[in-house]
Enzyme design. Sequence first.
Site, PDB file in Angstrom:
ATOM      1  N   ARG A  63       0.827  -1.206   0.000  1.00  0.00           N
ATOM      2  CA  ARG A  63       0.000   0.000   0.000  1.00  0.00           C
ATOM      3  C   ARG A  63       0.864   1.260   0.000  1.00  0.00           C
ATOM      4  O   ARG A  63       0.546   2.249  -0.669  1.00  0.00           O
ATOM      5  CB  ARG A  63      -0.918  -0.009   1.228  1.00  0.00           C
ATOM      6  CG  ARG A  63      -1.839   1.191   1.290  1.00  0.00           C
ATOM      7  CD  ARG A  63      -2.979   0.943   2.259  1.00  0.00           C
ATOM      8  NE  ARG A  63      -3.957   2.025   2.208  1.00  0.00           N
ATOM      9  CZ  ARG A  63      -4.175   2.859   3.223  1.00  0.00           C
ATOM     10  NH1 ARG A  63      -3.514   2.722   4.353  1.00  0.00           N
ATOM     11  NH2 ARG A  63      -5.082   3.811   3.108  1.00  0.00           N
ATOM     12  N   HIS A  67       0.604   4.398  -2.618  1.00  0.00           N
ATOM     13  CA  HIS A  67       0.415   5.793  -2.208  1.00  0.00           C
ATOM     14  C   HIS A  67       1.599   6.669  -2.601  1.00  0.00           C
ATOM     15  O   HIS A  67       1.462   7.890  -2.694  1.00  0.00           O
ATOM     16  CB  HIS A  67       0.143   5.867  -0.705  1.00  0.00           C
ATOM     17  CG  HIS A  67      -1.256   5.475  -0.335  1.00  0.00           C
ATOM     18  ND1 HIS A  67      -1.898   5.933   0.786  1.00  0.00           N
ATOM     19  CD2 HIS A  67      -2.154   4.666  -0.962  1.00  0.00           C
ATOM     20  CE1 HIS A  67      -3.130   5.420   0.848  1.00  0.00           C
ATOM     21  NE2 HIS A  67      -3.299   4.642  -0.199  1.00  0.00           N
ATOM     22  N   ASN A  95      -3.333   8.915   4.368  1.00  0.00           N
ATOM     23  CA  ASN A  95      -2.079   8.376   4.899  1.00  0.00           C
ATOM     24  C   ASN A  95      -1.992   8.392   6.421  1.00  0.00           C
ATOM     25  O   ASN A  95      -1.446   7.463   7.029  1.00  0.00           O
ATOM     26  CB  ASN A  95      -0.884   9.166   4.342  1.00  0.00           C
ATOM     27  CG  ASN A  95      -0.709   8.988   2.835  1.00  0.00           C
ATOM     28  OD1 ASN A  95      -1.164   7.995   2.275  1.00  0.00           O
ATOM     29  ND2 ASN A  95      -0.054   9.949   2.188  1.00  0.00           N
ATOM     30  N   HIS A 194      -6.387  -6.154  -2.213  1.00  0.00           N
ATOM     31  CA  HIS A 194      -7.122  -6.207  -0.944  1.00  0.00           C
ATOM     32  C   HIS A 194      -7.425  -7.658  -0.551  1.00  0.00           C
ATOM     33  O   HIS A 194      -8.257  -7.901   0.310  1.00  0.00           O
ATOM     34  CB  HIS A 194      -8.401  -5.372  -1.018  1.00  0.00           C
ATOM     35  CG  HIS A 194      -8.140  -3.890  -0.999  1.00  0.00           C
ATOM     36  ND1 HIS A 194      -9.133  -2.946  -1.135  1.00  0.00           N
ATOM     37  CD2 HIS A 194      -6.990  -3.181  -0.858  1.00  0.00           C
ATOM     38  CE1 HIS A 194      -8.609  -1.728  -1.076  1.00  0.00           C
ATOM     39  NE2 HIS A 194      -7.307  -1.839  -0.912  1.00  0.00           N
ATOM     40  N   THR A 195      -6.755  -8.592  -1.153  1.00  0.00           N
ATOM     41  CA  THR A 195      -6.759  -9.976  -0.695  1.00  0.00           C
ATOM     42  C   THR A 195      -5.829 -10.152   0.509  1.00  0.00           C
ATOM     43  O   THR A 195      -5.814 -11.201   1.145  1.00  0.00           O
ATOM     44  CB  THR A 195      -6.323 -10.940  -1.820  1.00  0.00           C
ATOM     45  OG1 THR A 195      -6.393 -12.273  -1.334  1.00  0.00           O
ATOM     46  CG2 THR A 195      -4.899 -10.673  -2.293  1.00  0.00           C
TER      47      THR A 195
END
Length: 322
Positions: A63, A67, A95, A194-195
Amino acid sequence: MALCSSCRTWHCVLALFLLSSAAYGQLSPSFYAKSCPTLELTVRATMIKALLAERRMGASLLRLHFHDCFVQGCDGSILLDDVGSFVGEKTAFPNVNSVRGYEVIDQIKRNVELACPGVVSCADITALAARDGVFLLGGPSWAVPLGHRDSTTASLTQANSDLPGPSLNLDQLIAAFAKKQLSPRDLTALSGTHTIGFSQCLNFRDHIYNGTNIDPAFAALRKGACPAQAPNGDTNLAPLDVQTPLLFDNAYYRNLVAKRGLLNSDQVLFNGGSQDALVRQYAANPALFASDLVTAMIKMASLTPPSGTPSQIRRNCRVVNS
Ligand code: HEM
Ligand SMILES: *[C@@H]1O[C@H](CO)[C@@H](O)[C@H](O)[C@H]1NC(C)=O
């Protein structure tokens, strides 16, 4: 190309090659092959250590890389601390109190500096850590485009405007990704990350209490650790993948088909819209998901700041070199 006919000496061919690679091909998986041959091994070893301490770190660093790349391109801008009058991206809404793993990037950077001082950018270290996080949790591996340089600036404003939030609908998600030259297919494949990993209650509360496209038993389960009334339980964690949150597989898509997406932005990918068919394909075909994910990760990892933007190889990922 017309130039070829007037370019017959090998010097001339070489010059053309160098020119074109400067314009288009400066990113390459072998960028550090000569200058830091132990780079990938060092990142891998440090990541194994970090994941042994906490498996979730694989998700967190993935992630962090996302970002980084969505704000000014992959330039390590997210890593810069707020110091003195310098305002970085760490306090941006998506964040703050959420992105984690900065210390692991510091650790990798220290180890890389020991072997190859002043050579490898923090942006590239982040991209390799993200790839290793996916792989070490059971996902695919791929050759990461390297050669990014670190920014001397950050953008709190762009972090707040360009990082997608969990309440977005499908059209808004598609638009947010299009702004980064990523297709709806890329969006749906990248969301499959998102697993792995976790979300705080404040990011899924509205979906489990007010959502219409959600399995009632799943909503009830999640309400158990996410009270309706904010700020109660705001920071309580739930797995993004109800089945296997620390295994990088395609369960995410089977969850969506069963209306067990945790975030609103997850479930809108399977809500009677344009991505339904693809979600079903990924749910049925893990190899297709893996291959599309790799394509999309490489596209995302190739985002760069506008050419001419000042850059450097930071010595410390948290501060611009003085
Ligand atoms: C499609 C738009 C996206 C939205 C709206 C979104 C939103 C979120 C939110 C709200 C969280 C939970 C954060 C928290 O509660 O602290 C999260 C976690 C996560 N996201 Fe996304 N995300 C998106 C796309 C992506 C992409 C493209 C990637 C990677 C390529 C990614 C990787 C992750 C990972 C791995 C986690 C778990 C992090 C951890 O456990 O530390 N997400 N995301
Ligand atoms: C449900 O939606 C209403 C109306 O938007 C909102 O006021 C309320 O806070 C939401 N409930 C939760 C638990 O998020």
